[in-house]
Design an enzyme around this catalytic site. Structure first.
Site, mmCIF file in Angstrom:
data_model
loop_
_atom_site.group_PDB
_atom_site.id
_atom_site.type_symbol
_atom_site.label_atom_id
_atom_site.label_comp_id
_atom_site.label_asym_id
_atom_site.label_seq_id
_atom_site.Cartn_x
_atom_site.Cartn_y
_atom_site.Cartn_z
ATOM 1 N N ARG A 1 -36.992 74.195 34.222
ATOM 2 C CA ARG A 1 -36.063 75.306 34.398
ATOM 3 C C ARG A 1 -36.759 76.642 34.195
ATOM 4 N NH1 ARG A 1 -31.221 73.784 32.235
ATOM 5 N NH2 ARG A 1 -30.519 75.848 31.680
ATOM 6 N N GLU B 1 -21.552 74.178 37.985
ATOM 7 C CA GLU B 1 -20.272 73.921 37.347
ATOM 8 C C GLU B 1 -19.564 75.273 37.284
ATOM 9 O OE1 GLU B 1 -20.572 72.072 33.489
ATOM 10 O OE2 GLU B 1 -18.399 72.248 33.205
ATOM 11 N N LYS C 1 -25.410 79.592 29.624
ATOM 12 C CA LYS C 1 -24.096 80.142 29.935
ATOM 13 C C LYS C 1 -23.276 80.346 28.676
ATOM 14 C CE LYS C 1 -23.305 77.253 33.356
ATOM 15 N NZ LYS C 1 -22.723 76.492 34.455
HETATM 16 P P1 ATP Z 1 -26.416 76.358 31.424
HETATM 17 O O1 ATP Z 1 -27.405 75.543 30.674
HETATM 18 O O2 ATP Z 1 -26.757 77.819 31.484
HETATM 19 O O3 ATP Z 1 -24.988 76.113 31.035
HETATM 20 P P2 ATP Z 1 -26.146 74.521 33.593
HETATM 21 O O4 ATP Z 1 -27.356 73.784 33.994
HETATM 22 O O5 ATP Z 1 -25.155 73.787 32.782
HETATM 23 O O6 ATP Z 1 -26.577 75.899 32.931
HETATM 24 P P3 ATP Z 1 -24.875 74.417 36.130
HETATM 25 O O7 ATP Z 1 -23.747 75.213 36.642
HETATM 26 O O8 ATP Z 1 -24.667 72.976 35.870
HETATM 27 O O9 ATP Z 1 -25.386 75.140 34.815
HETATM 28 O O10 ATP Z 1 -26.155 74.640 37.036
HETATM 29 C C1 ATP Z 1 -26.173 74.455 38.423
HETATM 30 C C2 ATP Z 1 -27.560 74.154 38.849
HETATM 31 O O11 ATP Z 1 -28.446 75.189 38.447
HETATM 32 C C3 ATP Z 1 -28.055 72.876 38.233
HETATM 33 O O12 ATP Z 1 -28.663 72.087 39.246
HETATM 34 C C4 ATP Z 1 -29.050 73.323 37.217
HETATM 35 O O13 ATP Z 1 -30.076 72.385 37.058
HETATM 36 C C5 ATP Z 1 -29.559 74.644 37.785
HETATM 37 N N1 ATP Z 1 -29.995 75.518 36.715
HETATM 38 C C6 ATP Z 1 -29.278 75.982 35.672
HETATM 39 N N2 ATP Z 1 -30.031 76.713 34.846
HETATM 40 C C7 ATP Z 1 -31.280 76.736 35.387
HETATM 41 C C8 ATP Z 1 -32.532 77.309 35.003
HETATM 42 N N3 ATP Z 1 -32.647 78.052 33.884
HETATM 43 N N4 ATP Z 1 -33.595 77.117 35.809
HETATM 44 C C9 ATP Z 1 -33.487 76.400 36.930
HETATM 45 N N5 ATP Z 1 -32.354 75.806 37.349
HETATM 46 C C10 ATP Z 1 -31.259 75.972 36.585
HETATM 47 MG MG MG Z 2 -24.626 71.792 33.877
#
Ligand code: ATP
Ligand code: MG
Length: 557
Positions: free
Chosen positions: A261, A35, A271
């Site tokens: 994760r 995102e 984030k």
């Molecule tokens: P945050 O929780 O930090 O806001 P998010 O999952 O909302 O992160 P996205 O931009 O949606 O952030 O993430 C893009 C991809 O990265 C998704 O497929 C997500 O599952 C993966 N991702 C995000 N954080 C992690 C993590 N700590 N470990 C593994 N994969 C991750």
């Molecule tokens: Mg997300």
């Protein structure tokens, strides 16, 4: 030498192997779906290495798809930085760059399709009421009074929603699934909401936006993704992911697979928290070298190979765990030990005068650039009568186990000479300001003398007349707590006040003048240091990437 066994495959690659063997799929198509609402961090790197790694290993492809369904928090700045960071990590999506917002028209048509099938309806309850009537794990939800309204009415209202005839939040479109479903995500989830906001790509074309759940699986299906890999918190969404694909005329049915994760100790990875650290000024920006953002670790000097090696080491499982940041640091050391050229730098200098060395003489001492890479050759380091050595390499009154320089004691200067300390000069306050030493001309290059005399220590040095000044930024962990997310109070209460220490008096070997910002080198005996982007030809700045050894393990042990 025996060949080590190949690393065993993780469960996702095992599934892929089966799908290819059974003929379910002819190849793999994966995707990385960020995102665009923040900068990428090490958690994302895990997902990138998995998705793009599979594409490389199986000769498949990996799409980069921006999941841009929330216009409020998304910005073009993030769209650009995310692409740059993925490339820096060493991956490429080829021509496969997509935006979920490109599917808005298709998703709208599919929403109409569900309405016509009697599988979606326009609800007029407030968001609050919808939340309240959802029930919980013990009790079923309560049906909305609008749940059984005629199909035509829902369709007409949905068309009006799109046309902007209602205020934000006044109505929503919901799927009609099961208000008593044991999985709360299946209790008539919201598919569309009314939201007047400028979207970074579609501008003000839309005032209704699809929810993440209604977008993600369909986007996967449209792109013919074979394996949709996501983190464990989406496990509960999988029934809904499948429900949409089963109830819509989609061109393919990808399989969602969840993995755990990445969590690292001594840092935060969400984030939202990273944004807070940046906007509240606890760090200097998204690229602060103490942050786990890819920008930050890049500025710190972490090589992308090390991140990829680290991700390979931790592997892919379904177990929730926290990885030790020391493991990442070791991966960094391993790459830099192999790659980084060596130089000498004195961070906390003390002046040494060699009383028996000719006043105006300068010698060029030959020193190895990288013992791990003999092919890189040697460099010439100027040597003269006045030098700097590290203050901590001298002790006037040394304890038993201190073998470096002290009065009457001899040490080797790396690639220089043996020197002996004859006299300690102090200022009025009793501070040591200079050491008077003599050198042994027969030990040039640091060779042992003919009489078989040995020294117990080798120290680094720079020639005072040739040294260049630099600012050195020493970083430590950003948090004092191993788990700042879970520690008492706010995570901000656990910031390490000493996470940045700035040294302004460092003296560097003159060869370091030619190191470009972004390059990482080894300062012999001290660690790896990366020339910072703030560095200019006249004012050098180096970031400590990582020490030569794990100082924390030593402190704990
Ligand atoms: P945050 O929780 O930090 O806001 P998010 O999952 O909302 O992160 P996205 O931009 O949606 O952030 O993430 C893009 C991809 O990265 C998704 O497929 C997500 O599952 C993966 N991702 C995000 N954080 C992690 C993590 N700590 N470990 C593994 N994969 C991750
Ligand atoms: Mg997300």
């Amino acid at each position: 030498m025996s060949v080590p066994p190949p690393p065993s495959k993780d469960f996702i690659r095992e599934i892929i192997d089966e799908d290819l063997a059974s003929g379910k799929h002819a190849g793999t198509v994966t995707r990385f779906p960020p995102e665009p609402n923040g900068y990428l961090h090490l958690g994302h790197a895990k997902s990138i290495c998995l998705n793009f790694g599979i594409a490389e290993e199986y000769g498949g492809r990996c799409h980069l798809r921006f999941d841009d369904t929330n216009p409020i928090k998304e910005e073009i700045e993030y769209v650009d930085s995310i692409q740059e960071d993925i490339r820096w990590l060493g991956f490429d999506w080829g021509g496969h760059l997509y935006f979920a917002s490109d599917y808005f028209e298709q998703l709208y048509e599919w929403a109409i399709h569900l309405i016509q099938e009697g599988k979606a309806y326009v609800d007029e309850q407030s968001a609050e009421a919808i939340r309240r009537t959802r029930g919980d794990l013990q009790s079923p939800g309560t049906a909305s009074p609008w749940r059984d309204r005629p199909v035509d009415e829902s369709q007409a209202l949905f068309v009006q929603m799109r046309a902007g005839e209602f205020a934000d939040g006044e109505k929503v479109l919901r799927a009609k699934i099961d208000m008593a479903h044991p999985n709360l995500n299946m209790r008539d989830p919201v598919l569309y909401r009314i939201l007047r906001a400028d979207h970074h790509r579609t501008g003000d074309k839309w005032c209704i936006y699809p929810m993440y759940d209604f977008t993600h699986g369909q986007s996967d299906a449209l792109e013919h993704i074979t394996h949709s890999l996501c983190t464990l918190e989406f496990e509960n969404h999988r029934p809904l992911y499948d429900w949409f694909l089963e109830n819509l005329p989609v061109p393919s049915h990808p399989r969602q697979i969840e993995f755990s994760r990445l969590n690292l100790n001594y840092t935060v990875m969400s984030k939202r928290k990273l944004l807070q650290l940046v906007t509240e000024g606890h760090v200097s920006g998204w690229d602060d070298p103490r942050l786990p953002t890819l920008r930050g670790i890049r500025r710190r000097g972490y090589p992308p190979e090390a991140i990829r090696a680290f991700c390979k080491t931790i592997g892919i499982t379904k177990f929730q765990s926290t990885n030790d940041i020391a493991l990442l640091e070791n991966a960094v050391r391993e790459v830099l030990n192999r790659e980084a050229p060596r130089y000498m730098a004195v961070l906390d200098p003390i002046r040494v005068v060699l009383t028996n060395y000719p006043e105006d003489q300068v010698e060029e001492m030959e020193a190895v650039i990288n013992p791990e890479k003999p092919e890189d050759g040697t460099r010439l380091v100027p040597f003269s009568r006045e030098l700097y050595i590290e203050r901590e390499d001298f002790m006037e009154d040394p304890p038993k186990k201190f073998f470096r320089l002290s009065p009457g004691r001899e040490v080797r200067l790396r690639s220089g000479y043996f020197i002996r300390c004859d006299e300690v000069i102090k200022d009025d306050a009793g501070e040591i300001v200079e050491l008077r030493c003599t050198y042994d001309p027969t030990t040039r290059g640091g060779e042992n003398p003919a009489d078989g005399r040995k020294v117990k220590a080798t120290i680094h040095w720079v020639s005072a007349a040739h040294a260049i000044d630099a600012e050195i930024r020493l970083y430590d962990r950003l948090f004092r707590s191993e788990t700042p997310d879970r520690a008492e109070g706010s995570f901000l209460d656990h910031l390490n006040p000493d996470s940045l220490q700035i040294l302004t008096g460092a003296k560097l070997e003159s060869n370091l003048a030619k190191v470009a910002p972004g390059e990482t080198v080894q300062f012999e005996r001290l660690g790896y240091f990366c020339a910072d982007i703030d560095s200019t030809a006249t004012a050098l700045v180096f970031n400590r990437t990582v020490g030569l050894r794990d100082a924390w393990a030593k402190a704990k042990g």
